[in-house]
Design a protein around this motif. Structure first.
Motif, PDB file in Angstrom:
ATOM      1  N   ASP A   1       0.822  -1.207   0.000  1.00  0.00           N
ATOM      2  CA  ASP A   1       0.000   0.000   0.000  1.00  0.00           C
ATOM      3  C   ASP A   1       0.856   1.257   0.000  1.00  0.00           C
ATOM      4  OD1 ASP A   1      -2.570   1.482   0.429  1.00  0.00           O
ATOM      5  OD2 ASP A   1      -1.646   1.949   2.361  1.00  0.00           O
ATOM      6  N   GLN A   2       1.818   1.336   0.900  1.00  0.00           N
ATOM      7  CA  GLN A   2       2.619   2.548   1.027  1.00  0.00           C
ATOM      8  C   GLN A   2       3.597   2.736  -0.131  1.00  0.00           C
ATOM      9  OE1 GLN A   2       2.255   5.094   3.288  1.00  0.00           O
ATOM     10  NE2 GLN A   2       0.381   3.946   3.737  1.00  0.00           N
ATOM     11  N   ILE A   3       4.160   1.659  -0.645  1.00  0.00           N
ATOM     12  CA  ILE A   3       5.056   1.785  -1.801  1.00  0.00           C
ATOM     13  C   ILE A   3       4.282   2.324  -3.000  1.00  0.00           C
ATOM     14  CG2 ILE A   3       6.346   0.473  -3.543  1.00  0.00           C
ATOM     15  CD1 ILE A   3       7.411  -1.278  -1.313  1.00  0.00           C
ATOM     16  N   SER A   4       3.084   1.791  -3.237  1.00  0.00           N
ATOM     17  CA  SER A   4       2.273   2.253  -4.368  1.00  0.00           C
ATOM     18  C   SER A   4       1.879   3.716  -4.200  1.00  0.00           C
ATOM     19  CB  SER A   4       1.028   1.376  -4.527  1.00  0.00           C
ATOM     20  OG  SER A   4       0.183   1.459  -3.391  1.00  0.00           O
ATOM     21  N   LYS A   5       1.556   4.126  -2.988  1.00  0.00           N
ATOM     22  CA  LYS A   5       1.169   5.514  -2.735  1.00  0.00           C
ATOM     23  C   LYS A   5       2.351   6.460  -2.902  1.00  0.00           C
ATOM     24  CE  LYS A   5      -2.682   4.519   0.412  1.00  0.00           C
ATOM     25  NZ  LYS A   5      -3.113   4.450   1.829  1.00  0.00           N
ATOM     26  N   PHE A   6       3.508   6.089  -2.347  1.00  0.00           N
ATOM     27  CA  PHE A   6       4.689   6.932  -2.473  1.00  0.00           C
ATOM     28  C   PHE A   6       5.092   7.093  -3.934  1.00  0.00           C
ATOM     29  CE2 PHE A   6       5.248   7.252   1.956  1.00  0.00           C
ATOM     30  CZ  PHE A   6       6.306   8.095   2.229  1.00  0.00           C
ATOM     31  N   TYR A   7       5.021   5.999  -4.696  1.00  0.00           N
ATOM     32  CA  TYR A   7       5.412   6.069  -6.107  1.00  0.00           C
ATOM     33  C   TYR A   7       4.499   7.016  -6.880  1.00  0.00           C
ATOM     34  CZ  TYR A   7       6.515   4.865 -10.895  1.00  0.00           C
ATOM     35  OH  TYR A   7       6.873   4.946 -12.210  1.00  0.00           O
ATOM     36  N   VAL A   8       3.195   6.842  -6.716  1.00  0.00           N
ATOM     37  CA  VAL A   8       2.242   7.682  -7.448  1.00  0.00           C
ATOM     38  C   VAL A   8       2.364   9.135  -7.015  1.00  0.00           C
ATOM     39  CG1 VAL A   8      -0.215   8.174  -7.762  1.00  0.00           C
ATOM     40  CG2 VAL A   8       0.613   5.827  -7.922  1.00  0.00           C
ATOM     41  N   LYS A   9       2.478   9.356  -5.719  1.00  0.00           N
ATOM     42  CA  LYS A   9       2.560  10.720  -5.187  1.00  0.00           C
ATOM     43  C   LYS A   9       3.798  11.453  -5.699  1.00  0.00           C
ATOM     44  CE  LYS A   9       1.641  14.024  -2.024  1.00  0.00           C
ATOM     45  NZ  LYS A   9       0.446  14.889  -2.041  1.00  0.00           N
ATOM     46  N   THR A  10       4.905  10.752  -5.883  1.00  0.00           N
ATOM     47  CA  THR A  10       6.164  11.393  -6.283  1.00  0.00           C
ATOM     48  C   THR A  10       6.468  11.273  -7.780  1.00  0.00           C
ATOM     49  OG1 THR A  10       7.393   9.378  -5.689  1.00  0.00           O
ATOM     50  CG2 THR A  10       7.206  11.096  -4.013  1.00  0.00           C
ATOM     51  N   HIS A  11       5.561  10.682  -8.559  1.00  0.00           N
ATOM     52  CA  HIS A  11       5.797  10.539 -10.000  1.00  0.00           C
ATOM     53  C   HIS A  11       4.637  11.046 -10.864  1.00  0.00           C
ATOM     54  CE1 HIS A  11       8.894   7.808  -8.472  1.00  0.00           C
ATOM     55  NE2 HIS A  11       9.473   7.904  -9.642  1.00  0.00           N
ATOM     56  N   PHE A  12       3.481  11.293 -10.273  1.00  0.00           N
ATOM     57  CA  PHE A  12       2.308  11.712 -11.032  1.00  0.00           C
ATOM     58  C   PHE A  12       1.896  13.127 -10.650  1.00  0.00           C
ATOM     59  CE2 PHE A  12       2.260   7.360 -11.901  1.00  0.00           C
ATOM     60  CZ  PHE A  12       1.231   7.005 -12.772  1.00  0.00           C
ATOM     61  N   PHE A  13       1.368  13.848 -11.632  1.00  0.00           N
ATOM     62  CA  PHE A  13       0.695  15.102 -11.350  1.00  0.00           C
ATOM     63  C   PHE A  13      -0.682  14.779 -10.779  1.00  0.00           C
ATOM     64  CE2 PHE A  13       3.641  16.239 -14.766  1.00  0.00           C
ATOM     65  CZ  PHE A  13       4.197  17.419 -14.275  1.00  0.00           C
ATOM     66  N   LEU A  14      -1.194  15.629  -9.917  1.00  0.00           N
ATOM     67  CA  LEU A  14      -2.526  15.425  -9.377  1.00  0.00           C
ATOM     68  C   LEU A  14      -3.542  15.446 -10.519  1.00  0.00           C
ATOM     69  CD1 LEU A  14      -4.085  15.101  -6.701  1.00  0.00           C
ATOM     70  CD2 LEU A  14      -4.415  17.579  -6.694  1.00  0.00           C
ATOM     71  N   GLY A  15      -4.319  14.398 -10.638  1.00  0.00           N
ATOM     72  CA  GLY A  15      -5.294  14.295 -11.725  1.00  0.00           C
ATOM     73  C   GLY A  15      -4.781  13.539 -12.937  1.00  0.00           C
ATOM     74  N   GLU A  16      -3.493  13.211 -12.965  1.00  0.00           N
ATOM     75  CA  GLU A  16      -2.927  12.472 -14.093  1.00  0.00           C
ATOM     76  C   GLU A  16      -3.365  11.018 -14.044  1.00  0.00           C
ATOM     77  OE1 GLU A  16       1.505  11.325 -15.942  1.00  0.00           O
ATOM     78  OE2 GLU A  16       1.321  12.563 -14.135  1.00  0.00           O
ATOM     79  N   ASP A  17      -3.595  10.438 -15.228  1.00  0.00           N
ATOM     80  CA  ASP A  17      -3.945   9.021 -15.282  1.00  0.00           C
ATOM     81  C   ASP A  17      -3.201   8.330 -16.415  1.00  0.00           C
ATOM     82  OD1 ASP A  17      -5.845   8.698 -17.780  1.00  0.00           O
ATOM     83  OD2 ASP A  17      -6.594  10.461 -16.718  1.00  0.00           O
ATOM     84  N   VAL A  18      -2.940   7.054 -16.206  1.00  0.00           N
ATOM     85  CA  VAL A  18      -2.229   6.235 -17.190  1.00  0.00           C
ATOM     86  C   VAL A  18      -3.081   5.017 -17.505  1.00  0.00           C
ATOM     87  CG1 VAL A  18      -0.198   4.817 -17.621  1.00  0.00           C
ATOM     88  CG2 VAL A  18       0.034   6.978 -16.401  1.00  0.00           C
ATOM     89  N   ASP A  19      -3.304   4.785 -18.793  1.00  0.00           N
ATOM     90  CA  ASP A  19      -4.102   3.643 -19.232  1.00  0.00           C
ATOM     91  C   ASP A  19      -3.272   2.366 -19.115  1.00  0.00           C
ATOM     92  OD1 ASP A  19      -5.717   1.793 -20.530  1.00  0.00           O
ATOM     93  OD2 ASP A  19      -6.459   3.263 -21.951  1.00  0.00           O
ATOM     94  N   VAL A  20      -3.751   1.415 -18.337  1.00  0.00           N
ATOM     95  CA  VAL A  20      -3.045   0.151 -18.154  1.00  0.00           C
ATOM     96  C   VAL A  20      -3.642  -0.934 -19.040  1.00  0.00           C
ATOM     97  CG1 VAL A  20      -2.339  -1.639 -16.506  1.00  0.00           C
ATOM     98  CG2 VAL A  20      -2.457   0.758 -15.781  1.00  0.00           C
ATOM     99  N   LEU A  21      -4.962  -1.139 -18.915  1.00  0.00           N
ATOM    100  CA  LEU A  21      -5.627  -2.192 -19.698  1.00  0.00           C
ATOM    101  C   LEU A  21      -6.921  -1.720 -20.356  1.00  0.00           C
ATOM    102  CD1 LEU A  21      -5.233  -5.218 -17.238  1.00  0.00           C
ATOM    103  CD2 LEU A  21      -3.996  -4.862 -19.379  1.00  0.00           C
ATOM    104  N   GLY A  22      -7.106  -0.427 -20.460  1.00  0.00           N
ATOM    105  CA  GLY A  22      -8.347   0.079 -21.028  1.00  0.00           C
ATOM    106  C   GLY A  22      -9.426   0.206 -19.962  1.00  0.00           C
ATOM    107  N   TRP A  23      -9.787  -0.905 -19.366  1.00  0.00           N
ATOM    108  CA  TRP A  23     -10.783  -0.907 -18.285  1.00  0.00           C
ATOM    109  C   TRP A  23     -10.127  -0.701 -16.924  1.00  0.00           C
ATOM    110  CZ3 TRP A  23      -9.448  -4.811 -14.997  1.00  0.00           C
ATOM    111  CH2 TRP A  23      -8.721  -5.874 -15.539  1.00  0.00           C
ATOM    112  N   PHE A  24      -8.796  -0.592 -16.899  1.00  0.00           N
ATOM    113  CA  PHE A  24      -8.059  -0.349 -15.662  1.00  0.00           C
ATOM    114  C   PHE A  24      -7.051   0.761 -15.884  1.00  0.00           C
ATOM    115  CE2 PHE A  24      -4.168  -1.752 -13.141  1.00  0.00           C
ATOM    116  CZ  PHE A  24      -4.501  -0.972 -12.046  1.00  0.00           C
TER     117      PHE A  24
END
Length: 214
Positions: free
Chosen positions: A15-38
């Motif tokens: 949980d914390q690794i995923s949160k730290f990674y997203v928080k320090t690599h993504f802009f707020l509101g940014e999204d990345v398409d992984v599988l279309g439905w995910f």
């Protein structure tokens, strides 16, 4: 009890690794398409599930304290019930619920002082306001203790379409299922709670066949 600690620790790490990674690599509101439905979509939640909040920073502090009390209650009941309920139908789900609760409390207590940027409450607008750029974990702090926001990133827009215009009320509106964005901790709480409900007869039955009564 050792199994509860191990499961809780593993879930918290993920949980914390995923949160730290997203928080320090993504802009707020940014999204990345992984599988279309995910998608991985970075949002910050200042309150409860599904983005609900109340009372500004004061409400946020109260919510964090209530979560700590809830965690204390969960640990108490685990310690009490695990002496009689040693089956995996109880141990694994309750550990998931505990891990999820702790995971989101960590965000609320510490993230406001760990990161330099985050969603903060604006007295002028009486609402929570986002930020520009990518956050850094440099401990400069963007708010204070107990006022950090929970990091969410798991987004499953499985079905997406426009309602026919001839339909009343919803006609012409764009619809997505599933809209809420959540995190690993939320998932652990949901899976653990659902499992306890589905397998409640087995989960709350002791080794000698006695059903635990509340």
């Amino acid at each position: 009890m050792k199994k509860v600690v191990l499961i809780t620790f593993l879930v918290l790490i993920i949980d914390q690794i995923s949160k730290f990674y997203v928080k320090t690599h993504f802009f707020l509101g940014e999204d990345v398409d992984v599988l279309g439905w995910f998608k991985i979509a970075f949002v910050e939640n200042p309150g409860m599930a599904y983005g609900m909040h109340f009372g500004g920073e004061t409400g946020k502090i109260i919510l964090s304290l209530l979560r700590i009390v809830l965690i204390g209650a969960i640990i108490y009941y685990i310690n009490t019930w695990s002496k009689k309920l040693k089956n995996n139908y109880f141990i694994i789900p309750i550990a998931l619920v505990l891990a999820g609760a702790i995971g989101n409390v960590i965000d609320g207590i510490f993230y406001g002082v760990i990161f330099d940027k985050g969603t903060t409450f604006s007295p002028m607008f009486q609402d929570w306001v986002g930020y520009q750029g990518v956050a850094k974990a440099d401990f400069t702090g963007y708010s204070g203790w107990f006022t950090g926001c929970v990091v969410d990133m798991l987004y499953f827009p499985i079905v997406e379409f426009d309602w026919p215009t001839w339909l009343p009320i919803v006609g012409g509106q764009h619809y997505k299922f599933f809209q809420p964005v959540f995190n690993v901790a939320d998932s652990a709480i949901f899976v653990g709670g659902l499992s306890l409900f589905i397998f409640r007869r087995k989960a709350f039955t002791s080794e000698d066949g006695v059903r635990l009564r509340f």
